[in-house]
Design a protein around this motif. Structure first.
Motif, short mmCIF file in Angstrom:
data_model
loop_
_atom_site.label_atom_id
_atom_site.label_comp_id
_atom_site.label_asym_id
_atom_site.label_seq_id
_atom_site.Cartn_x
_atom_site.Cartn_y
_atom_site.Cartn_z
N ASN A 49 5.46 -4.28 -4.39
CA ASN A 49 4.14 -4.07 -3.80
C ASN A 49 3.30 -5.28 -4.20
O ASN A 49 3.19 -5.59 -5.38
CB ASN A 49 3.53 -2.78 -4.35
N SER A 86 0.06 -5.68 -3.58
CA SER A 86 -1.35 -5.33 -3.72
C SER A 86 -1.60 -4.81 -5.12
O SER A 86 -0.70 -4.31 -5.79
CB SER A 86 -1.68 -4.25 -2.69
N SER A 87 -2.83 -4.90 -5.59
CA SER A 87 -3.17 -4.37 -6.92
C SER A 87 -3.13 -2.85 -6.93
O SER A 87 -2.87 -2.23 -7.96
CB SER A 87 -4.54 -4.88 -7.37
N ALA A 88 -3.36 -2.22 -5.79
CA ALA A 88 -3.27 -0.76 -5.67
C ALA A 88 -2.02 -0.44 -4.85
O ALA A 88 -1.70 -1.15 -3.91
CB ALA A 88 -4.50 -0.20 -4.98
N ASP A 89 -1.34 0.62 -5.22
CA ASP A 89 -0.14 1.01 -4.50
C ASP A 89 -0.47 2.16 -3.55
O ASP A 89 -0.50 3.32 -3.96
CB ASP A 89 0.98 1.42 -5.47
N ALA A 90 -0.73 1.84 -2.31
CA ALA A 90 -1.14 2.84 -1.32
C ALA A 90 -0.05 3.87 -1.05
O ALA A 90 -0.33 4.97 -0.59
CB ALA A 90 -1.54 2.15 -0.02
N ASP A 124 -0.15 5.98 -4.91
CA ASP A 124 -1.40 6.35 -5.58
C ASP A 124 -2.45 6.86 -4.60
O ASP A 124 -2.36 6.62 -3.40
CB ASP A 124 -1.97 5.14 -6.34
N GLY A 125 -3.43 7.52 -5.13
CA GLY A 125 -4.55 7.99 -4.33
C GLY A 125 -4.24 9.29 -3.63
O GLY A 125 -3.09 9.68 -3.44
N GLY A 138 -2.01 8.88 -0.50
CA GLY A 138 -0.74 8.18 -0.60
C GLY A 138 0.41 9.11 -0.22
O GLY A 138 0.50 10.22 -0.72
N SER A 188 2.11 10.37 -3.25
CA SER A 188 1.22 10.60 -4.39
C SER A 188 1.45 11.96 -5.06
O SER A 188 1.07 12.15 -6.20
CB SER A 188 -0.24 10.45 -3.98
#
Length: 194
Positions: A53, A55-59, A62-63, A66, A69
């Motif tokens: 991944n 990106s700094s956030a793992d879509a 996370d979230g 997600g 998630s």
């Protein structure tokens, strides 16, 4: 992917430390902490296995939105991509349901609750460690429901930790041709009348 026959998990001292840590928890605490640890171990295994991944956030993981998630979705995809067996997935779902039993009740749900006991009995029957260990049973007696749960969670956690080191990651796909070709090559241009 993983090998057909996996080596045992990490050292037994780590298992003993986990047991000691969980012994200090209430029944509810054991269930909630253990389930969170298993979910995080699955998340870490998926991170190691899936293509990187950037990106700094793992879509994906996370979230609230997600697709992976939730504990349930992590279990299902881990099975479907071959990281865990169908039995392991089914048993993780049993643990997830035990977690839901205690998490969604304001009070009074512990290892003596009938739905919790039934699910842990199914869990113990599924992995069969105690049935394969008559010497242990003869020496110390059959473990309590709490002990059965902690034993199952322990070996599952340490399997996932060991598997994280063994799994072969999916490589990121190379750039598709449309990201590299040039349309300046006259041999690719349409000929008049085509």
């Amino acid at each position: 992917m993983t090998s057909a026959v996996s080596a045992p998990g990490p050292d037994f001292d780590a298992v003993k430390r986990l047991h000691k840590e969980l012994d200090a928890e209430s029944d509810r605490g054991v269930i909630l902490v253990s389930s969170a640890m298993l979910e995080e171990a699955l998340r870490e295994l998926l991170i190691v296995f899936l293509a990187p991944n950037f990106s700094s956030a793992d879509a994906l993981l996370d979230g609230a939105n997600g697709p992976l998630s939730s504990f349930s979705s992590k279990v299902d995809v881990s099975y479907r991509v071959g990281l865990i067996s169908d039995r392991f997935a089914r048993d993780l779902h049993l643990i997830r349901k035990v977690r839901n039993d205690v998490a969604h009740r304001p009070a009074g749900c512990d290892f003596s609750d009938s739905s919790v006991k039934d699910r842990i009995a199914a869990l113990s029957k599924s992995h069969g460690i105690f049935e394969r260990s008559p010497g242990r049973i003869q020496r110390w007696g059959y473990p309590t429901v709490r002990e059965q749960f902690i034993e199952a969670v322990s070996w599952m956690l340490f399997f996932l930790a060991a598997e994280r080191r063994r799994v072969k990651p999916i490589a990121a796909h190379a750039a598709e041709f449309g990201y590299m070709v040039s349309l300046d090559d006259e041999s690719t241009w349409p000929k008049p009348g085509e």
